[in-house]
Motif scaffolding. Sequence first.
Motif, PDB file in Angstrom:
ATOM      1  N   ARG A 172      91.531  46.429 -32.154  1.00 24.53           N
ATOM      2  CA  ARG A 172      91.105  45.236 -32.115  1.00 24.53           C
ATOM      3  C   ARG A 172      89.818  45.073 -32.932  1.00 24.53           C
ATOM      4  O   ARG A 172      89.210  44.437 -33.748  1.00 24.53           O
ATOM      5  CB  ARG A 172      90.917  44.449 -30.945  1.00 24.53           C
ATOM      6  CG  ARG A 172      90.249  42.905 -31.007  1.00 24.53           C
ATOM      7  CD  ARG A 172      90.073  42.428 -29.559  1.00 24.53           C
ATOM      8  NE  ARG A 172      91.268  42.204 -28.876  1.00 24.53           N
ATOM      9  CZ  ARG A 172      91.800  41.892 -27.485  1.00 24.53           C
ATOM     10  NH1 ARG A 172      90.753  41.605 -26.867  1.00 24.53           N
ATOM     11  NH2 ARG A 172      93.026  41.779 -27.276  1.00 24.53           N
ATOM     12  N   VAL A 173      88.897  46.117 -32.394  1.00 27.92           N
ATOM     13  CA  VAL A 173      87.651  46.429 -32.861  1.00 27.92           C
ATOM     14  C   VAL A 173      87.453  46.668 -34.366  1.00 27.92           C
ATOM     15  O   VAL A 173      86.799  46.058 -35.190  1.00 27.92           O
ATOM     16  CB  VAL A 173      86.812  47.653 -32.140  1.00 27.92           C
ATOM     17  CG1 VAL A 173      85.450  47.865 -32.708  1.00 27.92           C
ATOM     18  CG2 VAL A 173      86.537  46.951 -30.629  1.00 27.92           C
ATOM     19  N   ILE A 174      88.481  47.560 -34.709  1.00 29.61           N
ATOM     20  CA  ILE A 174      88.505  47.991 -36.211  1.00 29.61           C
ATOM     21  C   ILE A 174      88.879  47.038 -36.978  1.00 29.61           C
ATOM     22  O   ILE A 174      88.597  46.642 -38.117  1.00 29.61           O
ATOM     23  CB  ILE A 174      89.404  49.367 -36.383  1.00 29.61           C
ATOM     24  CG1 ILE A 174      88.695  50.784 -35.477  1.00 29.61           C
ATOM     25  CG2 ILE A 174      89.498  49.499 -37.729  1.00 29.61           C
ATOM     26  CD1 ILE A 174      89.894  51.799 -35.641  1.00 29.61           C
ATOM     27  N   SER A 175      89.961  46.197 -36.475  1.00 31.27           N
ATOM     28  CA  SER A 175      90.407  44.879 -37.124  1.00 31.27           C
ATOM     29  C   SER A 175      89.350  43.767 -37.407  1.00 31.27           C
ATOM     30  O   SER A 175      89.228  43.278 -38.633  1.00 31.27           O
ATOM     31  CB  SER A 175      91.508  44.487 -36.348  1.00 31.27           C
ATOM     32  OG  SER A 175      92.544  45.234 -36.153  1.00 31.27           O
ATOM     33  N   ILE A 176      88.477  43.602 -36.625  1.00 31.28           N
ATOM     34  CA  ILE A 176      87.329  42.685 -36.630  1.00 31.28           C
ATOM     35  C   ILE A 176      86.693  42.987 -37.510  1.00 31.28           C
ATOM     36  O   ILE A 176      85.952  42.390 -38.559  1.00 31.28           O
ATOM     37  CB  ILE A 176      86.771  42.498 -35.285  1.00 31.28           C
ATOM     38  CG1 ILE A 176      87.710  41.732 -34.334  1.00 31.28           C
ATOM     39  CG2 ILE A 176      85.574  41.631 -35.265  1.00 31.28           C
ATOM     40  CD1 ILE A 176      87.143  41.574 -32.935  1.00 31.28           C
ATOM     41  N   LEU A 177      86.227  44.279 -37.748  1.00 31.60           N
ATOM     42  CA  LEU A 177      85.267  45.062 -38.403  1.00 31.60           C
ATOM     43  C   LEU A 177      85.757  44.955 -39.810  1.00 31.60           C
ATOM     44  O   LEU A 177      85.263  44.195 -40.744  1.00 31.60           O
ATOM     45  CB  LEU A 177      84.918  46.454 -38.224  1.00 31.60           C
ATOM     46  CG  LEU A 177      83.929  46.757 -37.118  1.00 31.60           C
ATOM     47  CD1 LEU A 177      83.788  48.265 -36.895  1.00 31.60           C
ATOM     48  CD2 LEU A 177      82.677  46.151 -37.234  1.00 31.60           C
ATOM     49  N   ALA A 178      86.911  45.297 -40.054  1.00 32.56           N
ATOM     50  CA  ALA A 178      87.653  45.379 -41.503  1.00 32.56           C
ATOM     51  C   ALA A 178      87.669  43.936 -41.897  1.00 32.56           C
ATOM     52  O   ALA A 178      87.410  43.548 -43.202  1.00 32.56           O
ATOM     53  CB  ALA A 178      89.000  46.103 -41.494  1.00 32.56           C
ATOM     54  N   LEU A 179      88.297  43.131 -41.361  1.00 29.49           N
ATOM     55  CA  LEU A 179      88.512  41.492 -41.582  1.00 29.49           C
ATOM     56  C   LEU A 179      87.119  40.935 -41.883  1.00 29.49           C
ATOM     57  O   LEU A 179      86.949  40.050 -42.839  1.00 29.49           O
ATOM     58  CB  LEU A 179      89.120  40.783 -40.565  1.00 29.49           C
ATOM     59  CG  LEU A 179      90.721  41.013 -40.226  1.00 29.49           C
ATOM     60  CD1 LEU A 179      91.291  40.483 -39.044  1.00 29.49           C
ATOM     61  CD2 LEU A 179      91.375  40.807 -41.647  1.00 29.49           C
ATOM     62  N   THR A 180      86.115  41.160 -41.041  1.00 33.96           N
ATOM     63  CA  THR A 180      84.805  40.798 -41.439  1.00 33.96           C
ATOM     64  C   THR A 180      84.111  41.186 -42.693  1.00 33.96           C
ATOM     65  O   THR A 180      83.750  40.247 -43.488  1.00 33.96           O
ATOM     66  CB  THR A 180      83.798  40.970 -40.281  1.00 33.96           C
ATOM     67  OG1 THR A 180      84.263  40.580 -39.023  1.00 33.96           O
ATOM     68  CG2 THR A 180      82.411  40.519 -40.501  1.00 33.96           C
ATOM     69  N   LEU A 181      84.206  42.603 -43.048  1.00 29.38           N
ATOM     70  CA  LEU A 181      83.930  42.998 -44.379  1.00 29.38           C
ATOM     71  C   LEU A 181      84.511  42.331 -45.509  1.00 29.38           C
ATOM     72  O   LEU A 181      84.149  41.932 -46.558  1.00 29.38           O
ATOM     73  CB  LEU A 181      84.309  44.537 -44.391  1.00 29.38           C
ATOM     74  CG  LEU A 181      83.090  45.325 -43.409  1.00 29.38           C
ATOM     75  CD1 LEU A 181      83.401  46.825 -43.596  1.00 29.38           C
ATOM     76  CD2 LEU A 181      81.721  45.034 -44.014  1.00 29.38           C
ATOM     77  N   MET A 182      86.015  42.196 -45.429  1.00 27.01           N
ATOM     78  CA  MET A 182      86.694  41.565 -46.275  1.00 27.01           C
ATOM     79  C   MET A 182      86.252  39.972 -46.573  1.00 27.01           C
ATOM     80  O   MET A 182      86.221  39.593 -47.579  1.00 27.01           O
ATOM     81  CB  MET A 182      88.386  41.806 -46.159  1.00 27.01           C
ATOM     82  CG  MET A 182      88.899  42.931 -46.120  1.00 27.01           C
ATOM     83  SD  MET A 182      90.388  43.221 -45.506  1.00 27.01           S
ATOM     84  CE  MET A 182      91.450  41.992 -46.370  1.00 27.01           C
ATOM     85  N   ALA A 183      86.123  39.285 -45.514  1.00 32.78           N
ATOM     86  CA  ALA A 183      85.789  37.850 -45.620  1.00 32.78           C
ATOM     87  C   ALA A 183      84.522  38.026 -46.404  1.00 32.78           C
ATOM     88  O   ALA A 183      84.087  37.000 -46.917  1.00 32.78           O
ATOM     89  CB  ALA A 183      85.810  37.382 -44.227  1.00 32.78           C
ATOM     90  N   VAL A 184      83.512  38.654 -46.030  1.00 35.11           N
ATOM     91  CA  VAL A 184      82.141  38.543 -46.410  1.00 35.11           C
ATOM     92  C   VAL A 184      82.491  39.005 -48.202  1.00 35.11           C
ATOM     93  O   VAL A 184      81.518  38.143 -48.783  1.00 35.11           O
ATOM     94  CB  VAL A 184      81.177  39.536 -45.838  1.00 35.11           C
ATOM     95  CG1 VAL A 184      79.717  39.982 -46.573  1.00 35.11           C
ATOM     96  CG2 VAL A 184      80.854  39.259 -44.392  1.00 35.11           C
ATOM     97  N   LYS A 185      83.143  39.847 -48.316  1.00 33.61           N
ATOM     98  CA  LYS A 185      83.112  40.212 -49.586  1.00 33.61           C
ATOM     99  C   LYS A 185      83.813  38.922 -50.440  1.00 33.61           C
ATOM    100  O   LYS A 185      83.391  38.714 -51.567  1.00 33.61           O
ATOM    101  CB  LYS A 185      84.086  41.525 -49.705  1.00 33.61           C
ATOM    102  CG  LYS A 185      84.177  41.681 -51.246  1.00 33.61           C
ATOM    103  CD  LYS A 185      85.630  42.871 -51.411  1.00 33.61           C
ATOM    104  CE  LYS A 185      86.945  42.233 -51.584  1.00 33.61           C
ATOM    105  NZ  LYS A 185      87.905  43.176 -52.105  1.00 33.61           N
ATOM    106  N   ILE A 186      84.848  38.517 -49.991  1.00 38.54           N
ATOM    107  CA  ILE A 186      85.285  37.334 -50.692  1.00 38.54           C
ATOM    108  C   ILE A 186      84.355  35.999 -50.770  1.00 38.54           C
ATOM    109  O   ILE A 186      84.123  35.406 -51.818  1.00 38.54           O
ATOM    110  CB  ILE A 186      86.636  36.906 -50.013  1.00 38.54           C
ATOM    111  CG1 ILE A 186      87.809  38.029 -50.076  1.00 38.54           C
ATOM    112  CG2 ILE A 186      87.259  35.496 -50.320  1.00 38.54           C
ATOM    113  CD1 ILE A 186      88.912  37.696 -49.143  1.00 38.54           C
ATOM    114  N   MET A 187      83.773  35.967 -49.648  1.00 39.60           N
ATOM    115  CA  MET A 187      82.800  34.636 -49.630  1.00 39.60           C
ATOM    116  C   MET A 187      81.521  34.966 -50.734  1.00 39.60           C
ATOM    117  O   MET A 187      81.207  34.034 -51.668  1.00 39.60           O
ATOM    118  CB  MET A 187      82.224  34.493 -48.265  1.00 39.60           C
ATOM    119  CG  MET A 187      81.243  33.221 -48.198  1.00 39.60           C
ATOM    120  SD  MET A 187      80.469  33.139 -46.316  1.00 39.60           S
ATOM    121  CE  MET A 187      79.550  34.703 -46.411  1.00 39.60           C
ATOM    122  N   VAL A 188      81.225  35.844 -50.801  1.00 41.16           N
ATOM    123  CA  VAL A 188      79.976  36.464 -51.669  1.00 41.16           C
ATOM    124  C   VAL A 188      80.488  36.157 -53.101  1.00 41.16           C
ATOM    125  O   VAL A 188      79.599  35.777 -53.978  1.00 41.16           O
ATOM    126  CB  VAL A 188      79.160  37.841 -51.508  1.00 41.16           C
ATOM    127  CG1 VAL A 188      78.426  38.552 -52.534  1.00 41.16           C
ATOM    128  CG2 VAL A 188      78.673  37.761 -49.769  1.00 41.16           C
TER     129      VAL A 188
END
Length: 372
Positions: A172-188
Amino acid sequence: MNKTIYFPGLNGLRAIAAISVVISHITLSLGEFGLSPHVLGSYSAGNPIGLELGNYGVSIFFALSGFLITYLLLAEKDKQEIDIKKFYTRRILRIWPLYYAYLLLAILTMFIFQHEFNFGSFLLYFFYCANVPPFFNIVLPLLGHYWSLGVEEQFYLFWPWIIKKVNKNIFRVISILALTLMAVKIMVYLLYPQSALTTILLMSRFHCMMIGGLGAVLYKQHHQLFLRLIDNKLMQLACWIVIVLSAVNKFHVASLLDNEIISLVTVFLIVGQINTRNRIVNLENKVFDFLGRISYGIYVFHPLVIFYYSIALKNMLPASLPFRYIFVYLIVLGTTILAAYLSFHYFEKHFLKLKEKYVAMSGTNVLHLRKI
């Protein structure tokens, strides 16, 4: 620990990744040989096709590294507390000798041929921030490919600590980290498509390595749904189709997430190679194993080989145009493999023997983990 961990077929995936990067960079450098870099076609903007193949190769490397590093750390954690000092010692002995040896060769070549030299940029390369110069257009000649080494070394600064400290819900921890980075990348990317921050997030693919790490967690836990989903011939065939399409620059599902998809496909292929029953392509053979073992050198040396051959061969290519292209690809690739072989056996192995003293979980795939 005396247990040996060996994962069959993974050197083959390394070989595919390394060769794809070299072929991509040869294609983009054909103009230096007096040939057209548009041999594979052009994009609508007029740029030559070829860069994606190298990008996908790097993403394969990232996913492989994330899988192997995470699995080995988890295996060590099962037996004893993770020794962070030994982890960094192993990484230093594997990566730094060739990294700095090539850096020296590249700098000497720049001075010999009087290329422009930026000392501030050199310091970034020296301190493993090679992914920073592209943001400021101060990339040094022959060192552009070092960006991925910078990303990977920076990943190692925090990843073993996460694996060591997180004892519950690590998936769960790794999933949250990976999804957060991907979401930030897409948003930016959507809000500031031409910004330096967008470039930083597109290049710094920590989440691609985390995808490999997620695969390692699920595989080590023998997650049945995960294994049923990917360890079958239909899924393995689909993954190889994606790799083939990538090789011919025909894989574009969603450009912003293509590298993440390739990372996921790589995880599926890793499991398919390890669990041999449903293999579609068997990468566990002498040729792929040989190329995979020296893949770090193949990746590191190829720009210097391209550079020197572009000078030596520009007016010495075969008369037939098709044979000119074939000759350039073969001689650059062959010489790069030779240089990597000599480096591995006469230089890197001395440090690898020292590295064995600090191995917590020994094994062929640990010894030859590419940095890349």
